[in-house]
Design a protein around this motif. Structure first.
Motif, mmCIF file in Angstrom:
data_model
loop_
_atom_site.group_PDB
_atom_site.id
_atom_site.type_symbol
_atom_site.label_atom_id
_atom_site.label_comp_id
_atom_site.label_asym_id
_atom_site.label_seq_id
_atom_site.Cartn_x
_atom_site.Cartn_y
_atom_site.Cartn_z
ATOM 1 N N ASN A 156 0.899 -1.251 0.083
ATOM 2 C CA ASN A 156 -0.089 -0.039 0.006
ATOM 3 C C ASN A 156 0.801 1.433 -0.061
ATOM 4 N N LEU A 157 2.046 1.228 -0.230
ATOM 5 C CA LEU A 157 2.970 2.259 -0.273
ATOM 6 C C LEU A 157 2.752 2.960 -1.544
ATOM 7 N N ARG A 158 2.719 4.302 -1.659
ATOM 8 C CA ARG A 158 2.767 5.165 -2.686
ATOM 9 C C ARG A 158 4.115 5.788 -3.050
ATOM 10 N N LEU A 159 4.995 5.582 -1.969
ATOM 11 C CA LEU A 159 6.239 6.258 -2.184
ATOM 12 C C LEU A 159 7.055 5.078 -1.531
ATOM 13 N N PRO A 160 8.169 4.655 -1.763
ATOM 14 C CA PRO A 160 8.938 3.662 -0.974
ATOM 15 C C PRO A 160 9.920 4.475 0.178
ATOM 16 N N VAL A 161 9.105 4.813 0.978
ATOM 17 C CA VAL A 161 9.631 5.731 2.247
ATOM 18 C C VAL A 161 9.144 5.304 3.523
ATOM 19 N N ILE A 162 10.109 5.647 4.380
ATOM 20 C CA ILE A 162 9.643 5.335 5.773
ATOM 21 C C ILE A 162 10.026 6.591 6.542
ATOM 22 N N GLY A 163 8.898 7.318 7.131
ATOM 23 C CA GLY A 163 9.302 8.543 7.742
ATOM 24 C C GLY A 163 10.264 8.153 8.853
ATOM 25 N N SER A 164 11.028 8.997 9.056
ATOM 26 C CA SER A 164 12.147 8.623 10.240
ATOM 27 C C SER A 164 11.551 8.816 11.568
ATOM 28 N N PRO A 165 11.681 7.864 12.388
ATOM 29 C CA PRO A 165 11.252 7.725 13.808
ATOM 30 C C PRO A 165 12.059 8.739 14.474
ATOM 31 N N LEU A 166 11.587 10.128 14.566
ATOM 32 C CA LEU A 166 12.196 11.342 15.070
ATOM 33 C C LEU A 166 12.166 11.082 16.820
ATOM 34 N N PHE A 167 13.198 11.301 17.649
ATOM 35 C CA PHE A 167 13.127 11.292 19.121
ATOM 36 C C PHE A 167 12.181 12.622 19.267
ATOM 37 N N ILE A 168 11.607 12.571 20.256
ATOM 38 C CA ILE A 168 10.747 13.554 20.540
ATOM 39 C C ILE A 168 9.506 13.969 19.701
ATOM 40 N N ILE A 169 10.010 14.314 18.375
ATOM 41 C CA ILE A 169 9.069 14.721 17.403
ATOM 42 C C ILE A 169 7.980 13.904 17.147
ATOM 43 N N SER A 170 8.470 12.542 16.449
ATOM 44 C CA SER A 170 7.437 11.675 15.864
ATOM 45 C C SER A 170 6.284 11.306 16.994
#
Length: 189
Positions: A9-23
């Motif tokens: 189901n990916l539209r783009l082959p991307v993983i959003g970075s698991p950002l410390f504190i932000i995500s």
């Protein structure tokens, strides 16, 4: 679950970075509904009891989204687990990931065969962060389904190697899932 099922189901082959504190759940939900894998570190849920609330919200809202948009289902989400012995929350957090059947677990700071087997038992997949070939081989030997090559230019526990060199070296012995964190400047990379 297979890698091809996970990325279907990916539209783009991307993983959003698991950002410390932000995500957080809002970011993860927006990413998944946009067709990329949303990710967050388990340690962002503070206090630890908040992780269950986050996972309930994410799984519930993604299921509702999929029911309302059968022609454009959401991408899956990932939880980043620091597996180093200094993470005293790991067992608590992993139990919640198991309860909510998190589809993708990103492991960092140590490869663990027992953890990989546990994720596989609930049908999840494991990508392991690596910064060099020795770490890559160790992660695969311990049952990781794929690798995240954390290269120069990536954040967090960033590596120092060029993505061009590291990807080339990994591809000499591994043809499975490989995610690149860091700079990309050529089609082959």
């Amino acid at each position: 679950m297979s890698w091809s099922t996970l990325v279907a189901n990916l539209r783009l082959p991307v993983i959003g970075s698991p950002l410390f504190i932000i995500s957080n759940p809002e970011l993860v939900l927006a990413q998944c509904k946009s067709g990329v894998i949303g990710a967050f570190p388990a340690l962002n849920a503070r206090p630890p009891e908040l992780l269950g609330t986050w996972l309930e919200r994410i799984t519930g809202e993604l299921a509702a989204h999929d029911a309302a948009h059968p022609d454009a289902p959401a991408a899956p989400f990932a939880v980043n687990q620091i597996v180093h012995k200094s993470n005293h929350r790991l067992e608590h957090d992993l139990t919640l990931c198991e309860q909510y059947r998190v589809p993708l677990v990103i492991t960092s700071l140590g490869a663990r065969e027992d953890l990989n087997a546990r994720v596989h038992a609930w049908g999840g997949l494991v990508l392991h962060d690596i910064i060099n070939i020795a770490h890559a081989r160790k992660a695969l030997d311990k049952g990781a389904d794929g690798l995240i090559a954390v290269c120069a230019g990536a954040g967090g526990h960033g590596g120092t190697l060029s993505p061009f060199a590291l990807v080339e070296e990994i591809r000499r012995f591994w043809s499975g899932p490989l995610v690149l964190a860091g700079a990309i400047a050529t089609g082959r990379a």
